[in-house]
Design a protein around this motif. Structure first.
Motif, short mmCIF file in Angstrom:
data_model
loop_
_atom_site.label_atom_id
_atom_site.label_comp_id
_atom_site.label_asym_id
_atom_site.label_seq_id
_atom_site.Cartn_x
_atom_site.Cartn_y
_atom_site.Cartn_z
N LEU A 32 0.81 -1.17 0.15
CA LEU A 32 0.01 -0.04 -0.02
C LEU A 32 0.88 1.11 0.03
CD1 LEU A 32 -2.85 -1.16 2.42
CD2 LEU A 32 -3.03 -0.68 -0.05
N LEU A 33 1.76 1.25 0.59
CA LEU A 33 2.63 2.32 1.07
C LEU A 33 3.41 2.58 -0.31
CD1 LEU A 33 3.83 4.36 3.04
CD2 LEU A 33 5.68 2.93 3.22
N GLU A 34 3.83 1.45 -1.33
CA GLU A 34 4.52 1.75 -2.58
C GLU A 34 3.59 2.09 -3.57
OE1 GLU A 34 7.76 1.21 -3.36
OE2 GLU A 34 8.21 0.55 -1.36
N ILE A 35 2.27 1.69 -3.39
CA ILE A 35 1.14 2.25 -4.65
C ILE A 35 0.84 3.64 -4.28
CG2 ILE A 35 -1.13 1.96 -5.25
CD1 ILE A 35 -0.88 -1.14 -4.23
N ASN A 36 0.51 4.18 -3.00
CA ASN A 36 0.21 5.45 -3.12
C ASN A 36 0.24 5.76 -1.40
OD1 ASN A 36 -1.92 7.76 -2.30
ND2 ASN A 36 -1.83 7.53 -4.61
N LYS A 37 1.26 6.80 -0.82
CA LYS A 37 1.09 7.00 0.57
C LYS A 37 -0.23 7.40 1.11
CE LYS A 37 6.01 7.88 0.54
NZ LYS A 37 7.38 8.88 0.69
N THR A 38 -0.85 8.13 0.46
CA THR A 38 -2.24 8.79 0.78
C THR A 38 -3.12 7.63 1.13
OG1 THR A 38 -1.83 10.85 -0.12
CG2 THR A 38 -4.01 10.55 0.40
N LEU A 39 -3.17 6.84 0.08
CA LEU A 39 -3.86 5.58 0.33
C LEU A 39 -3.78 4.73 1.54
CD1 LEU A 39 -6.39 3.72 -1.14
CD2 LEU A 39 -4.46 2.57 -2.29
N ASP A 40 -2.32 4.47 1.61
CA ASP A 40 -1.90 3.75 2.69
C ASP A 40 -2.49 4.55 4.12
OD1 ASP A 40 0.00 1.65 4.00
OD2 ASP A 40 0.77 3.69 4.68
N ILE A 53 -6.65 0.25 -9.47
CA ILE A 53 -5.77 1.17 -8.70
C ILE A 53 -4.36 1.08 -8.57
CG2 ILE A 53 -5.52 2.34 -6.46
CD1 ILE A 53 -8.70 2.23 -6.33
N SER A 54 -4.27 -0.58 -8.43
CA SER A 54 -2.79 -0.90 -8.13
C SER A 54 -1.85 -1.50 -8.90
CB SER A 54 -2.82 -1.72 -6.82
OG SER A 54 -3.85 -1.31 -5.84
N LYS A 58 1.43 0.15 -10.72
CA LYS A 58 2.45 0.50 -9.92
C LYS A 58 3.37 -1.06 -9.63
CE LYS A 58 5.35 2.52 -7.34
NZ LYS A 58 6.42 3.61 -7.97
#
Length: 377
Positions: free
Chosen positions: A39-47, A88-89, A92
Motif C-alpha cells: 500500500l505504501l508503494e502504491i500510494n502513501k495517501t491511500l496507505d 488502482i494498484s 505500479k
C-alpha cells in the motif's frame, strides 16, 4: 542467486511479522530478498487512509468493522472490491516487478492476491506466486486461480480453502510463518518463576479491553504474577503505569510496551490472555501455551476464535468478570491447561519454515521465467 519479492501491508502487526520472518529465513538460505509494503508503494495517501480508517473502526466501531468484513467476504461484493483495488494498484505493482525481476513473488496480505493474480491472468508475468494466509480462516480476497501455492496455518485452513474452490494440490499446511525463537524450546535460558505466570497481551495496536481484564485478576487468590504487554499503545501503557504503580514496583506486575522478548516470556508463562490474532495464536501454539480469549475484533479474529474452540486450544470468556474465577480454577486444577497443551502438541509443526523454503525452490525450478509483455498491451 535467486531473488524473492515479498509484499506485505501494515494493517495490524501480523502481516509484517510474517513477511519479516520469511525475509530472514530466505536470506539464511542464500536468497536475495526485497520486502515491500504494498500500500505504501502504491500510494502513501491511500496507505494512510486505509490504515487510519482501520484503526478508528477497530478501536471505536468494532461491530461496524466486522460488518464490513462480512460484506467484503461475499462473492459479488468481493469481486467488485478486488477489481477496483486491482485497477488502482496493478500498474505500479507491475513496474515494481519489472524493476526487481524476482524469481518468486510472495504476499502475506490478501490485498495483493487479486493484483498479482490479474497480472498473471493477463500474461503480463509468469512468475510463481505464493500467498501466505495469516489467519486460520481464509477471507474470499485470498481466492484466485492464479496463485501457484497457498501456505495455510493448519489442515483446518486447508479444508476451508478447498471448500472455496482452491485445488488441494496448491495448498500446503506448513503453518503461519513465525520467528524461529518460537519454534525452539528455550529451557537453557528459562527463568520460569515459581509462581503461576499470566501473560496478558493487547496485540500490536493495543486494546483498551485489557485494562478491564487486569482489574479483574490483580486481586486473585494464590501465588501468581502478571506480565502485561501493551504493544504499540503508549497511552495504554502509561495508564497502567499510573494505576498499578505499587504492584509494578513490588514485581507483582511486569509491564512492557512493544517488546521482541515475547518468545522467552511465553516460554516462562502458564497461560496467555489475548485477542486471537493469527500470528499471536500461532506463536502460543508453537510454545504450547494455553489461551484465554476475553475479546476479539469482529471479522477474521472471530473466525480464528472459532478455530481455536473447535480444536480445544483456548477457552473463550464472554464475560470478563468471570475470568478471575477461571484462572483460579486453572491454578488449582492444572489438567485444564494440560488438555490444551496436548491438543497444541498435535498441531505443532517444527519444520514449517524449512518446508516453505523447499517449496519455493521447487516453484522456481519448475517455472519458465517470462515477463515479455508491456503493461497495457
Amino acid at each position: 542467486m535467486k531473488k524473492i519479492l515479498i509484499f506485505t501491508a501494515s494493517i495490524g502487526g501480523g502481516h509484517n511479522e510474517a513477511a519479516s520472518c520469511l525475509e530472514n529465513q530466505f536470506r539464511k538460505h542464500g536468497f536475495i530478498v526485497k520486502k515491500l509494503d504494498a500500500l505504501l508503494e502504491i500510494n502513501k495517501t491511500l496507505d494512510a487512509l486505509i490504515i487510519g480508517s482501520c484503526k478508528i473502526l477497530i478501536n471505536n466501531f468494532p461491530k461496524l468493522y466486522g460488518g464490513l468484513y462480512d460484506i467484503s467476504n461475499r462473492e459479488r461484493s468481493n469481486k467488485l472490491i478486488t477489481h477496483s483495488l486491482s485497477r488502482i494498484s496493478e500498474e505500479k505493482i507491475y513496474e515494481i516487478i519489472v524493476q526487481e525481476k524476482p524469481d518468486l513473488i510472495i504476499s502475506t496480505h490478501a490485498f495483493m492476491v487479486g493484483v498479482i493474480g490479474h497480472l498473471k491472468k493477463r500474461r503480463l508475468i509468469n512468475i510463481p506466486f505464493m500467498s501466505v494466509v495469516t489467519d486460520y480462516e481464509a477471507h474470499r480476497t485470498y481466492i484466485d486461480e492464479n496463485v501457484d501455492a497457498y501456505i495455510a496455518g493448519s489442515n483446518y485452513t486447508s479444508e476451508r480453502l478447498i471448500k472455496q474452490g482452491i485445488d488441494k494440490e496448491k495448498i500446503f499446511p506448513y503453518g503461519i510463518p513465525i520467528r524461529e525463537e518460537f519454534l525452539k524450546r528455550l529451557e537453557s535460558i528459562s527463568l520460569k518463576p515459581s509462581s503461576f505466570q499470566i501473560l496478558l497481551v493487547a496485540g500490536s495496536l493495543g486494546l483498551k479491553g485489557m485494562k478491564k481484564v487486569l482489574r479483574n485478576i490483580v486481586d486473585m487468590e494464590g501465588n501468581y504474577n502478571i506480565v502485561v504487554v501493551c504493544g504499540k499503545n503508549k497511552g495504554l501503557k502509561r495508564s497502567i503505569e499510573r494505576e498499578y504503580d505499587e504492584l509494578i514496583k513490588s514485581h507483582k506486575i511486569t509491564l512492557y510496551g512493544f517488546t521482541n522478548n515475547i518468545p522467552v516470556i511465553m516460554e516462562n508463562s502458564d497461560v496467555i490472555i489475548t485477542k486471537p490474532g493469527g500470528l499471536t495464536i500461532s506463536e502460543a501454539i508453537a510454545k504450547r501455551l494455553p489461551m484465554i480469549i476475553p475479546y476479539y475484533i469482529p471479522g477474521q479474529e472471530k473466525e480464528n476464535l472459532d478455530f481455536l474452540l473447535k480444536k480445544g486450544l483456548a477457552i473463550y470468556v464472554s464475560e470478563i468478570d468471570s475470568i478471575k474465577e477461571l484462572i483460579e480454577s486453572m491454578m488449582k486444577n492444572p489438567k485444564i491447561l494440560d488438555n490444551m497443551k496436548e491438543n497444541m502438541k498435535e498441531m505443532y509443526n517444527k519444520s514449517c519454515l524449512d518446508n516453505i523454503i523447499y517449496l519455493s525452490e521447487n516453484l522456481i525450478e519448475n517455472c519458465n521465467y517470462k515477463m515479455d509483455l508491456n503493461y497495457g498491451s
